[in-house]
Motif scaffolding. Structure first.
Motif, mmCIF file in Angstrom:
data_model
loop_
_atom_site.group_PDB
_atom_site.id
_atom_site.type_symbol
_atom_site.label_atom_id
_atom_site.label_comp_id
_atom_site.label_asym_id
_atom_site.label_seq_id
_atom_site.Cartn_x
_atom_site.Cartn_y
_atom_site.Cartn_z
ATOM 1 N N THR A 101 79.546 37.018 30.554
ATOM 2 C CA THR A 101 78.094 37.210 30.555
ATOM 3 C C THR A 101 77.438 36.364 29.471
ATOM 4 O O THR A 101 76.407 35.704 29.701
ATOM 5 N N ALA A 102 78.014 36.365 28.269
ATOM 6 C CA ALA A 102 77.454 35.585 27.161
ATOM 7 C C ALA A 102 77.485 34.094 27.473
ATOM 8 O O ALA A 102 76.536 33.353 27.180
ATOM 9 N N TYR A 103 78.579 33.658 28.093
ATOM 10 C CA TYR A 103 78.717 32.236 28.437
ATOM 11 C C TYR A 103 77.662 31.808 29.448
ATOM 12 O O TYR A 103 76.974 30.794 29.274
ATOM 13 N N LEU A 104 77.491 32.581 30.510
ATOM 14 C CA LEU A 104 76.504 32.230 31.523
ATOM 15 C C LEU A 104 75.091 32.330 30.968
ATOM 16 O O LEU A 104 74.223 31.515 31.295
ATOM 17 N N ARG A 105 74.845 33.314 30.116
ATOM 18 C CA ARG A 105 73.516 33.456 29.519
ATOM 19 C C ARG A 105 73.190 32.270 28.621
ATOM 20 O O ARG A 105 72.039 31.807 28.572
ATOM 21 N N THR A 130 80.563 30.071 23.179
ATOM 22 C CA THR A 130 80.714 31.088 24.224
ATOM 23 C C THR A 130 81.798 30.693 25.226
ATOM 24 O O THR A 130 82.525 31.561 25.728
ATOM 25 N N TYR A 131 81.924 29.390 25.493
ATOM 26 C CA TYR A 131 82.974 28.935 26.403
ATOM 27 C C TYR A 131 84.355 29.184 25.805
ATOM 28 O O TYR A 131 85.252 29.732 26.464
ATOM 29 N N ALA A 137 89.565 34.929 25.471
ATOM 30 C CA ALA A 137 89.776 36.231 26.104
ATOM 31 C C ALA A 137 90.728 36.116 27.286
ATOM 32 O O ALA A 137 91.510 37.037 27.566
ATOM 33 N N ARG A 138 90.661 34.990 27.989
ATOM 34 C CA ARG A 138 91.578 34.774 29.110
ATOM 35 C C ARG A 138 92.961 34.357 28.633
ATOM 36 O O ARG A 138 93.972 34.697 29.262
#
Length: 264
Positions: A101-105, A130-131, A137-138
């Motif tokens: 969500t943070a990345y897309l935002r 953010t990326y 996380a992945r």
């Protein structure tokens, strides 16, 4: 016929010559003025065409990166990780959703309208952060650092280039590596005879060049074309092998504030 007066004839000849010289000089001046106006018009039109090409390429770059970021494979891999973690590690699943969500935002609004002249180092570094946070996380084995001095956050930075370099580092350096991997983004300022230079490094300790030793991928080619359009010969992109392992990609740009026009 009355005898010709030599003095009068000479005076008449001088007047005629003066009049002819006057009109000749005026004609030359008019021709020069017309030529200068035509040259200025051609120069202005050439500038407009160049700017139009820059805008078109920026739009194409925004669209291509947007497509890459929301492509099914990208979302599938991230959401597959969320689904897998829901049953075994709910906290990690929640983190993945938050990071996505943070990345897309951070990314999508700037893709819609972030012009090169308005884009700052702070906004581009936030997209990179953010990326990389999402990728960490992945891939828990990955870590990253971002080092941006406070006095450089307002520097002009073309949109999406740093993101492309970060994606390149993860895809070609981190993912193929077995074991822990690290990505660093670093900004610095250096002096030069032409003025201060903004130096932006994205480096990884991954597997190294492999088959990409020449650094001629499509993404890198696009970046070099954008640099040529925006800065002429005043900006460069270089890729070098790190002494230990991995690759360092370096952007060198004229240091300008985000409000400054290109070439100022």
């Amino acid at each position: 016929l009355p005898p010709t007066d030599p003095a009068a004839a000479h005076r008449s000849h001088s007047v005629d010559a003066a009049i002819a010289g006057f009109f000749l000089a005026g004609g030359l001046a008019l021709w020069g003025w017309v030529r200068e106006r035509r040259a200025l018009h051609d120069l202005a039109r050439e500038h407009e065409l160049t700017q139009a090409q820059v805008r078109r390429q920026q739009a194409e770059m925004r669209l291509s990166v947007l497509a890459a970021q929301v492509e099914p494979l990208f979302l599938f891999n991230t959401l597959a990780g969320v689904r897998s973690a829901i049953a075994t590690d709910p906290q990690r699943a929640s983190e993945l959703i938050d990071r996505l969500t943070a990345y897309l935002r951070a990314t999508i609004p700037r893709l819609r309208g972030d012009g090169a002249g308005e884009s700052t180092l702070a906004s581009q570094a936030e997209i990179v952060r953010t990326y990389l946070a999402l990728m960490r996380a992945r891939l828990p084995r990955m870590s990253f650092d971002i080092e941006v001095p406070a006095d450089l956050v307002a520097a002009r930075c073309p949109p999406l280039m740093l993101l492309s370099l970060a994606e390149n580092a993860v895809k070609h350096g981190v993912e193929p590596k077995i074991g822990p991997a690290h990505v660093t983004f670093r900004a610095a300022q250096e002096p030069s005879p032409e003025g201060p230079v903004l130096v932006l490094d994205v480096e990884d300790d991954g597997v190294g060049f492999g088959q990409a030793a020449a650094g001629t991928g499509i993404g890198l080619t696009n970046i070099r074309e954008q640099l040529a359009q925006l800065y002429g010969g005043r900006a460069t992109l270089s890729l070098v092998a790190r002494p230990q392992n991995g690759v360092r990609a370096t952007l060198r740009l004229p240091l300008e504030s985000a409000a400054s026009p290109t070439g100022a």
